[in-house]
Design a protein around this motif. Sequence first.
Motif, mmCIF file in Angstrom:
data_model
loop_
_atom_site.group_PDB
_atom_site.id
_atom_site.type_symbol
_atom_site.label_atom_id
_atom_site.label_comp_id
_atom_site.label_asym_id
_atom_site.label_seq_id
_atom_site.Cartn_x
_atom_site.Cartn_y
_atom_site.Cartn_z
ATOM 1 N N ARG A 135 9.702 -9.847 -54.739
ATOM 2 C CA ARG A 135 10.960 -10.569 -54.555
ATOM 3 C C ARG A 135 11.345 -11.387 -55.784
ATOM 4 O O ARG A 135 12.520 -11.673 -56.008
ATOM 5 C CB ARG A 135 10.850 -11.507 -53.345
ATOM 6 N N LYS A 176 4.473 -7.283 -51.074
ATOM 7 C CA LYS A 176 5.538 -7.669 -50.126
ATOM 8 C C LYS A 176 6.795 -6.830 -50.315
ATOM 9 O O LYS A 176 7.926 -7.333 -50.194
ATOM 10 C CB LYS A 176 5.839 -9.166 -50.269
ATOM 11 N N ASP A 178 8.054 -4.618 -48.500
ATOM 12 C CA ASP A 178 8.847 -4.399 -47.293
ATOM 13 C C ASP A 178 9.971 -5.426 -47.153
ATOM 14 O O ASP A 178 10.891 -5.256 -46.345
ATOM 15 C CB ASP A 178 7.944 -4.456 -46.051
ATOM 16 N N LEU A 179 9.918 -6.488 -47.961
ATOM 17 C CA LEU A 179 10.927 -7.549 -47.898
ATOM 18 C C LEU A 179 12.041 -7.355 -48.924
ATOM 19 O O LEU A 179 12.920 -8.214 -49.052
ATOM 20 C CB LEU A 179 10.258 -8.917 -48.121
ATOM 21 N N SER A 212 2.753 -3.060 -49.383
ATOM 22 C CA SER A 212 2.941 -4.133 -48.406
ATOM 23 C C SER A 212 1.668 -4.181 -47.583
ATOM 24 O O SER A 212 1.438 -3.333 -46.725
ATOM 25 C CB SER A 212 4.153 -3.863 -47.513
ATOM 26 N N LYS A 215 2.100 -4.793 -43.704
ATOM 27 C CA LYS A 215 2.682 -3.630 -43.033
ATOM 28 C C LYS A 215 1.860 -2.362 -43.282
ATOM 29 O O LYS A 215 2.178 -1.295 -42.750
ATOM 30 C CB LYS A 215 4.117 -3.397 -43.536
#
Length: 272
Positions: A135, A176, A178-179, A212, A215
Amino acid sequence: EISVKAFDVPAWAIKKIHSAQKIEEIPPISDLPEVTFIGRSNVGKSTLLNAILGIMRKPLVRATISNKPGETKQLDFFRLGKKSKGQMILVDTPGFGFAHTTNEEDSETFLNTLLAYLRGRGSVLKRVCMLIDSRHGFKRNDIEFLKKLYDNKKSEGKNPLGAPFKPPKLQIILTKCDLVLRRDLARRVTKVRNELNDVIPRETFLPVLMVSALKEKALADVQRELAGLINTPPREETQHESIKPERKPVIEKSNKVIRKRERFQTKCTGKN
């Protein structure tokens, strides 16, 4: 997808064998290849390590995980496999942002210990996996750490660990994922590669991986990379395999066929 079986090691055979906060506490070099996970605090190092090993639900074995930054306060060494059957050592490390959770002196000590380990471990350190939050991408302290790690000027002088300085192979792992939207993720990968080119030699870093851990997405890619670093012992021949029947030359086989055919023709001629 590949599970912990990729390492051919059951979860019960994964053991935390050592911890180090100071340079003198770093264990001696063994015959096993080592892979180290580094990155900012709370970027997901311990979570990823536990996920790829399949030990998320084993608190006595797993790396320390928490929503609070700075829970890992030392170098933690995990051996895959029991003693003589060990295959690899994975190392979890404190985050770069650990200074926010402790005093400045301790933070500097941890940083020096980590740099001494990474720069002086030698050829046994096969890979350094640097985790970056997908991110946000690279932060200033990520770049500063990489510059210190690959600074050739610091290669001079005596290494406290004894081994000559050898720049470790670097693999960036975006966490991360998946974000993040797919199109934004593609742009992030491109930007990370370009920034790496400006900081460290091109030959020292490998393709960027995206995962991820929570997940359990794309963990197989990381597992394949690690499994490929395991030392594979030469295959021993069994007694049955070592004694192979002698193969007859092709010419000898052809002559035998010809003689058999001649005898058959002679026999047929005699009957006539």
